[in-house]
Design a protein around this motif. Sequence first.
Motif, PDB file in Angstrom:
ATOM      1  N   VAL A 116       0.825  -1.213   0.000  1.00  0.00           N
ATOM      2  CA  VAL A 116       0.000   0.000   0.000  1.00  0.00           C
ATOM      3  C   VAL A 116       0.856   1.259   0.000  1.00  0.00           C
ATOM      4  CG1 VAL A 116      -1.721   1.334   1.296  1.00  0.00           C
ATOM      5  CG2 VAL A 116      -1.924  -1.161   1.145  1.00  0.00           C
ATOM      6  N   ASN A 117       1.781   1.347   0.939  1.00  0.00           N
ATOM      7  CA  ASN A 117       2.502   2.599   1.168  1.00  0.00           C
ATOM      8  C   ASN A 117       3.512   2.925   0.078  1.00  0.00           C
ATOM      9  OD1 ASN A 117       1.099   2.294   3.544  1.00  0.00           O
ATOM     10  ND2 ASN A 117       2.890   2.179   4.858  1.00  0.00           N
ATOM     11  N   LEU A 118       4.113   1.896  -0.495  1.00  0.00           N
ATOM     12  CA  LEU A 118       5.202   2.130  -1.449  1.00  0.00           C
ATOM     13  C   LEU A 118       4.799   1.726  -2.872  1.00  0.00           C
ATOM     14  CD1 LEU A 118       8.048   3.184  -1.654  1.00  0.00           C
ATOM     15  CD2 LEU A 118       8.895   0.920  -1.035  1.00  0.00           C
ATOM     16  N   LYS A 119       4.435   0.470  -3.048  1.00  0.00           N
ATOM     17  CA  LYS A 119       4.033   0.031  -4.381  1.00  0.00           C
ATOM     18  C   LYS A 119       2.767   0.745  -4.835  1.00  0.00           C
ATOM     19  CE  LYS A 119       4.089  -4.441  -5.064  1.00  0.00           C
ATOM     20  NZ  LYS A 119       3.911  -5.890  -4.746  1.00  0.00           N
ATOM     21  N   GLY A 120       1.841   0.967  -3.910  1.00  0.00           N
ATOM     22  CA  GLY A 120       0.593   1.626  -4.275  1.00  0.00           C
ATOM     23  C   GLY A 120       0.821   3.018  -4.832  1.00  0.00           C
ATOM     24  N   ALA A 121       1.683   3.790  -4.178  1.00  0.00           N
ATOM     25  CA  ALA A 121       1.985   5.140  -4.666  1.00  0.00           C
ATOM     26  C   ALA A 121       2.627   5.077  -6.049  1.00  0.00           C
ATOM     27  CB  ALA A 121       2.903   5.856  -3.682  1.00  0.00           C
ATOM     28  N   PHE A 122       3.476   4.074  -6.272  1.00  0.00           N
ATOM     29  CA  PHE A 122       4.083   3.909  -7.589  1.00  0.00           C
ATOM     30  C   PHE A 122       3.037   3.537  -8.635  1.00  0.00           C
ATOM     31  CE2 PHE A 122       5.901   1.207 -10.885  1.00  0.00           C
ATOM     32  CZ  PHE A 122       6.832   2.082 -11.437  1.00  0.00           C
ATOM     33  N   PHE A 123       2.171   2.576  -8.293  1.00  0.00           N
ATOM     34  CA  PHE A 123       1.155   2.131  -9.246  1.00  0.00           C
ATOM     35  C   PHE A 123       0.263   3.284  -9.696  1.00  0.00           C
ATOM     36  CE2 PHE A 123       1.065  -2.450  -7.346  1.00  0.00           C
ATOM     37  CZ  PHE A 123       2.212  -2.768  -8.065  1.00  0.00           C
ATOM     38  N   VAL A 124      -0.193   4.097  -8.728  1.00  0.00           N
ATOM     39  CA  VAL A 124      -1.110   5.186  -9.085  1.00  0.00           C
ATOM     40  C   VAL A 124      -0.380   6.252  -9.906  1.00  0.00           C
ATOM     41  CG1 VAL A 124      -2.744   6.896  -8.239  1.00  0.00           C
ATOM     42  CG2 VAL A 124      -2.484   4.753  -7.003  1.00  0.00           C
ATOM     43  N   THR A 125       0.848   6.571  -9.516  1.00  0.00           N
ATOM     44  CA  THR A 125       1.613   7.564 -10.276  1.00  0.00           C
ATOM     45  C   THR A 125       1.876   7.075 -11.690  1.00  0.00           C
ATOM     46  OG1 THR A 125       2.668   8.313  -8.227  1.00  0.00           O
ATOM     47  CG2 THR A 125       3.697   8.976 -10.290  1.00  0.00           C
ATOM     48  N   ARG A 126       2.259   5.820 -11.830  1.00  0.00           N
ATOM     49  CA  ARG A 126       2.512   5.268 -13.163  1.00  0.00           C
ATOM     50  C   ARG A 126       1.255   5.313 -14.023  1.00  0.00           C
ATOM     51  NH1 ARG A 126       4.819  -0.749 -13.574  1.00  0.00           N
ATOM     52  NH2 ARG A 126       2.828  -1.225 -12.548  1.00  0.00           N
ATOM     53  N   ALA A 127       0.135   4.906 -13.444  1.00  0.00           N
ATOM     54  CA  ALA A 127      -1.112   4.883 -14.212  1.00  0.00           C
ATOM     55  C   ALA A 127      -1.550   6.290 -14.621  1.00  0.00           C
ATOM     56  CB  ALA A 127      -2.215   4.210 -13.388  1.00  0.00           C
ATOM     57  N   TYR A 158       6.778   0.328   8.759  1.00  0.00           N
ATOM     58  CA  TYR A 158       6.155   1.595   8.354  1.00  0.00           C
ATOM     59  C   TYR A 158       7.235   2.641   8.074  1.00  0.00           C
ATOM     60  CZ  TYR A 158       3.307   5.820   8.535  1.00  0.00           C
ATOM     61  OH  TYR A 158       2.701   7.028   8.240  1.00  0.00           O
ATOM     62  N   CYS A 159       8.194   2.763   8.975  1.00  0.00           N
ATOM     63  CA  CYS A 159       9.292   3.717   8.774  1.00  0.00           C
ATOM     64  C   CYS A 159      10.023   3.429   7.475  1.00  0.00           C
ATOM     65  CB  CYS A 159      10.287   3.647   9.934  1.00  0.00           C
ATOM     66  SG  CYS A 159       9.609   4.107  11.542  1.00  0.00           S
ATOM     67  N   ALA A 160      10.284   2.159   7.211  1.00  0.00           N
ATOM     68  CA  ALA A 160      11.027   1.785   6.004  1.00  0.00           C
ATOM     69  C   ALA A 160      10.240   2.109   4.742  1.00  0.00           C
ATOM     70  CB  ALA A 160      11.373   0.297   6.055  1.00  0.00           C
ATOM     71  N   THR A 161       8.925   1.867   4.758  1.00  0.00           N
ATOM     72  CA  THR A 161       8.135   2.168   3.562  1.00  0.00           C
ATOM     73  C   THR A 161       8.079   3.666   3.304  1.00  0.00           C
ATOM     74  OG1 THR A 161       6.007   2.204   4.770  1.00  0.00           O
ATOM     75  CG2 THR A 161       6.699   0.103   3.814  1.00  0.00           C
ATOM     76  N   LYS A 162       8.032   4.459   4.360  1.00  0.00           N
ATOM     77  CA  LYS A 162       7.980   5.910   4.160  1.00  0.00           C
ATOM     78  C   LYS A 162       9.344   6.462   3.735  1.00  0.00           C
ATOM     79  CE  LYS A 162       3.636   6.666   5.001  1.00  0.00           C
ATOM     80  NZ  LYS A 162       2.723   7.156   3.943  1.00  0.00           N
ATOM     81  N   ALA A 163      10.427   5.863   4.214  1.00  0.00           N
ATOM     82  CA  ALA A 163      11.746   6.241   3.710  1.00  0.00           C
ATOM     83  C   ALA A 163      11.860   5.909   2.230  1.00  0.00           C
ATOM     84  CB  ALA A 163      12.837   5.526   4.498  1.00  0.00           C
ATOM     85  N   GLY A 164      11.332   4.755   1.846  1.00  0.00           N
ATOM     86  CA  GLY A 164      11.310   4.384   0.439  1.00  0.00           C
ATOM     87  C   GLY A 164      10.482   5.353  -0.389  1.00  0.00           C
ATOM     88  N   LEU A 165       9.359   5.801   0.158  1.00  0.00           N
ATOM     89  CA  LEU A 165       8.514   6.769  -0.547  1.00  0.00           C
ATOM     90  C   LEU A 165       9.247   8.088  -0.756  1.00  0.00           C
ATOM     91  CD1 LEU A 165       5.746   7.412  -1.768  1.00  0.00           C
ATOM     92  CD2 LEU A 165       4.959   8.044   0.531  1.00  0.00           C
ATOM     93  N   ASN A 166      10.040   8.495   0.231  1.00  0.00           N
ATOM     94  CA  ASN A 166      10.822   9.723   0.084  1.00  0.00           C
ATOM     95  C   ASN A 166      11.836   9.600  -1.050  1.00  0.00           C
ATOM     96  OD1 ASN A 166       9.415  10.824   2.211  1.00  0.00           O
ATOM     97  ND2 ASN A 166      11.044  10.521   3.717  1.00  0.00           N
ATOM     98  N   THR A 167      12.515   8.469  -1.099  1.00  0.00           N
ATOM     99  CA  THR A 167      13.485   8.250  -2.170  1.00  0.00           C
ATOM    100  C   THR A 167      12.791   8.156  -3.524  1.00  0.00           C
ATOM    101  OG1 THR A 167      14.953   7.084  -0.653  1.00  0.00           O
ATOM    102  CG2 THR A 167      15.309   6.719  -2.996  1.00  0.00           C
TER     103      THR A 167
END
Length: 250
Positions: A116-127, A158-167
């Motif tokens: 949800v936190n990382l792949k989901g943001a990528f999926f929606v942005t890509r689409a 959770y911390c790791a997914t949000k760090a990934g989202l920042n990158t």
Amino acid sequence: MPTSRPVALVTGSATGVGRACVLQFARRGYDVVVNYSRSEAEALDTAGEAKALGAKVLVEGCDVSDDARVRKMVLNVGEAFGRLDVLVNNAATTSFIEHRDLEGLTESMWDRMLAVNLKGAFFVTRAAADLLRAGGSGSVVNVSSVAGITGSGSSIAYCATKAGLNTMTKSLARVLAPEVRVNAVCPGPIDSRWIKEGNPKWDLDAMVAGYPIPKASQPDDIADAVLFFATGTAMTTGQILSVDGGQTLL
């Protein structure tokens, strides 16, 4: 024929920060897409408030971790409005697990938060990338967390997914430029249902007592920063903004 009004899609916008973003966009003359995963009744309430502010509203039930459903949601946005100017990746989930409890953080918890936190943001942005590019001045705002900066939060995963989202924000800012800007907002503690229901034992007042601004944010405080990135700047991309009462100064 694309609508003449700008359009914003906010994921996870039935309640909390997402809802506050939807209503702020509506007040500024945007049509809006209210996305939810489970909270249909609250999504419809949010949609009703946005309509009362003059917005045309599309309500989309879609788990952002499901790429096929995400692509269908964005297709529906294109059919309904013919354009997309702003995407706010707000949908998120967590499990409240003490960091020292390594065994308590299960693989299924990891998988769900990553999905949800990382792949989901990528999926929606890509689409949404083509629709956002088409207008020539699109904006993506990722709602991250100071947990992704400090490593302190509801769980290690959770911390790791949000760090990934920042990158990922920085990576996407490079590849979607110059037509689309991509930035992230990192809230500290928010006075919302998310934290109250997730861990009722947490004392928000005690948590923020030592901050330079010793109070928890309200959802609108975070929405203010989202709206700044979306509408208040034309030269800002790849940036990570903490909105945390000064927590990251400590």
